[in-house]
Motif scaffolding. Structure first.
Motif, PDB file in Angstrom:
ATOM      1  N   PHE A  11      73.582  55.850  16.041  1.00 19.04           N
ATOM      2  CA  PHE A  11      73.145  56.417  17.278  1.00 19.04           C
ATOM      3  C   PHE A  11      73.100  55.535  18.391  1.00 19.04           C
ATOM      4  CE2 PHE A  11      70.687  60.129  15.122  1.00 19.04           C
ATOM      5  CZ  PHE A  11      71.865  60.424  14.560  1.00 19.04           C
ATOM      6  N   ARG A  12      72.920  54.323  18.148  1.00 22.71           N
ATOM      7  CA  ARG A  12      72.693  53.243  19.057  1.00 22.71           C
ATOM      8  C   ARG A  12      74.176  53.064  19.688  1.00 22.71           C
ATOM      9  NH1 ARG A  12      70.473  48.896  16.616  1.00 22.71           N
ATOM     10  NH2 ARG A  12      72.539  48.587  16.001  1.00 22.71           N
ATOM     11  N   ASP A  13      74.949  52.992  18.688  1.00 21.28           N
ATOM     12  CA  ASP A  13      76.477  52.766  18.830  1.00 21.28           C
ATOM     13  C   ASP A  13      77.105  53.587  19.960  1.00 21.28           C
ATOM     14  OD1 ASP A  13      76.216  50.118  17.628  1.00 21.28           O
ATOM     15  OD2 ASP A  13      77.015  51.104  15.680  1.00 21.28           O
ATOM     16  N   ALA A  15      75.441  55.732  21.644  1.00 18.11           N
ATOM     17  CA  ALA A  15      74.724  56.062  23.129  1.00 18.11           C
ATOM     18  C   ALA A  15      75.291  54.995  23.894  1.00 18.11           C
ATOM     19  CB  ALA A  15      73.324  56.242  22.747  1.00 18.11           C
ATOM     20  N   GLY A  16      75.534  53.841  23.232  1.00 15.49           N
ATOM     21  CA  GLY A  16      75.746  52.537  24.226  1.00 15.49           C
ATOM     22  C   GLY A  16      74.673  51.976  24.419  1.00 15.49           C
ATOM     23  N   ARG A  17      73.436  51.988  24.035  1.00 15.30           N
ATOM     24  CA  ARG A  17      72.140  51.470  24.524  1.00 15.30           C
ATOM     25  C   ARG A  17      71.209  51.698  23.514  1.00 15.30           C
ATOM     26  NH1 ARG A  17      73.902  55.424  27.564  1.00 15.30           N
ATOM     27  NH2 ARG A  17      72.552  57.448  27.813  1.00 15.30           N
ATOM     28  N   GLU A  18      70.243  50.808  23.613  1.00  8.36           N
ATOM     29  CA  GLU A  18      69.126  50.780  22.495  1.00  8.36           C
ATOM     30  C   GLU A  18      67.843  51.670  22.859  1.00  8.36           C
ATOM     31  OE1 GLU A  18      67.652  46.982  21.563  1.00  8.36           O
ATOM     32  OE2 GLU A  18      69.553  46.218  20.874  1.00  8.36           O
ATOM     33  N   GLU A  19      67.778  51.992  24.285  1.00 14.02           N
ATOM     34  CA  GLU A  19      66.800  52.679  24.469  1.00 14.02           C
ATOM     35  C   GLU A  19      66.952  53.253  25.776  1.00 14.02           C
ATOM     36  OE1 GLU A  19      63.014  50.484  26.304  1.00 14.02           O
ATOM     37  OE2 GLU A  19      63.440  49.801  24.116  1.00 14.02           O
ATOM     38  N   GLU A  20      66.310  54.339  26.437  1.00 11.58           N
ATOM     39  CA  GLU A  20      66.523  54.842  27.675  1.00 11.58           C
ATOM     40  C   GLU A  20      65.311  55.866  27.915  1.00 11.58           C
ATOM     41  OE1 GLU A  20      69.293  58.364  27.999  1.00 11.58           O
ATOM     42  OE2 GLU A  20      69.634  57.767  25.944  1.00 11.58           O
ATOM     43  N   LEU A  21      64.997  55.913  29.273  1.00 12.30           N
ATOM     44  CA  LEU A  21      63.938  56.949  29.723  1.00 12.30           C
ATOM     45  C   LEU A  21      64.671  58.227  30.118  1.00 12.30           C
ATOM     46  CD1 LEU A  21      61.776  54.714  32.308  1.00 12.30           C
ATOM     47  CD2 LEU A  21      61.290  55.376  29.639  1.00 12.30           C
ATOM     48  N   ARG A  22      64.127  59.328  29.605  1.00 11.83           N
ATOM     49  CA  ARG A  22      64.590  60.576  29.897  1.00 11.83           C
ATOM     50  C   ARG A  22      63.725  61.406  30.649  1.00 11.83           C
ATOM     51  NH1 ARG A  22      69.696  63.034  28.226  1.00 11.83           N
ATOM     52  NH2 ARG A  22      70.847  61.132  27.487  1.00 11.83           N
ATOM     53  N   GLU A  23      64.075  62.146  31.637  1.00  9.08           N
ATOM     54  CA  GLU A  23      63.250  63.070  32.384  1.00  9.08           C
ATOM     55  C   GLU A  23      63.510  64.520  31.905  1.00  9.08           C
ATOM     56  OE1 GLU A  23      61.186  62.883  34.976  1.00  9.08           O
ATOM     57  OE2 GLU A  23      61.504  60.727  35.211  1.00  9.08           O
ATOM     58  N   LEU A  24      62.433  65.096  31.233  1.00  9.89           N
ATOM     59  CA  LEU A  24      62.510  66.434  30.627  1.00  9.89           C
ATOM     60  C   LEU A  24      61.455  67.526  31.420  1.00  9.89           C
ATOM     61  CD1 LEU A  24      62.248  65.203  27.012  1.00  9.89           C
ATOM     62  CD2 LEU A  24      64.219  65.617  28.111  1.00  9.89           C
ATOM     63  N   PHE A  74      65.489  59.747  17.195  1.00 12.43           N
ATOM     64  CA  PHE A  74      66.298  60.357  16.324  1.00 12.43           C
ATOM     65  C   PHE A  74      66.573  59.240  15.055  1.00 12.43           C
ATOM     66  CE2 PHE A  74      66.184  63.231  19.751  1.00 12.43           C
ATOM     67  CZ  PHE A  74      65.763  64.252  19.296  1.00 12.43           C
ATOM     68  N   LEU A  75      66.333  59.580  13.806  1.00 11.48           N
ATOM     69  CA  LEU A  75      66.694  58.703  12.909  1.00 11.48           C
ATOM     70  C   LEU A  75      67.977  58.922  12.103  1.00 11.48           C
ATOM     71  CD1 LEU A  75      63.287  58.497  11.154  1.00 11.48           C
ATOM     72  CD2 LEU A  75      64.305  57.018  13.141  1.00 11.48           C
TER      73      LEU A  75
END
Length: 81
Positions: A11-13, A15-24, A74-75
């Motif tokens: 999933f990291r690969d 998405a192209g990043r390890e983490e992000e902030l999401r507005e919901l 998500f795992l």
């Protein structure tokens, strides 16, 4: 509201990043976040159903309502032998 989304392994690969902030939107559910990700990231869209998910390091069902500041992961499936 804002949540912190963590990406692991494939999933990291994808998405192209390890983490992000999401507005919901307030009252957003885990399953809605997954649906958004599946529209944005082709690998996620290939899953027939949402993978296991942890919110604040605890497994939760798809209908869980997210809250400001939650950490969501998500795992992805893992192979081993």
């Amino acid at each position: 509201m804002r949540v912190r989304l963590l990406h692991f392994a494939s999933f990291r690969d994808a998405a192209g990043r390890e983490e992000e902030l999401r507005e919901l939107p307030e009252g957003g559910r885990v399953e809605e976040l997954w649906a958004t990700l599946a529209r944005e990231i082709p690998l996620f869209a290939r899953y027939p159903s949402m993978p296991p998910v942890a919110v604040n390091r605890e497994y939760v069902p798809a209908g869980t309502v997210l809250r400001e500041g939650d950490e969501v992961a998500f795992l992805p499936p893992v192979a081993g032998g």
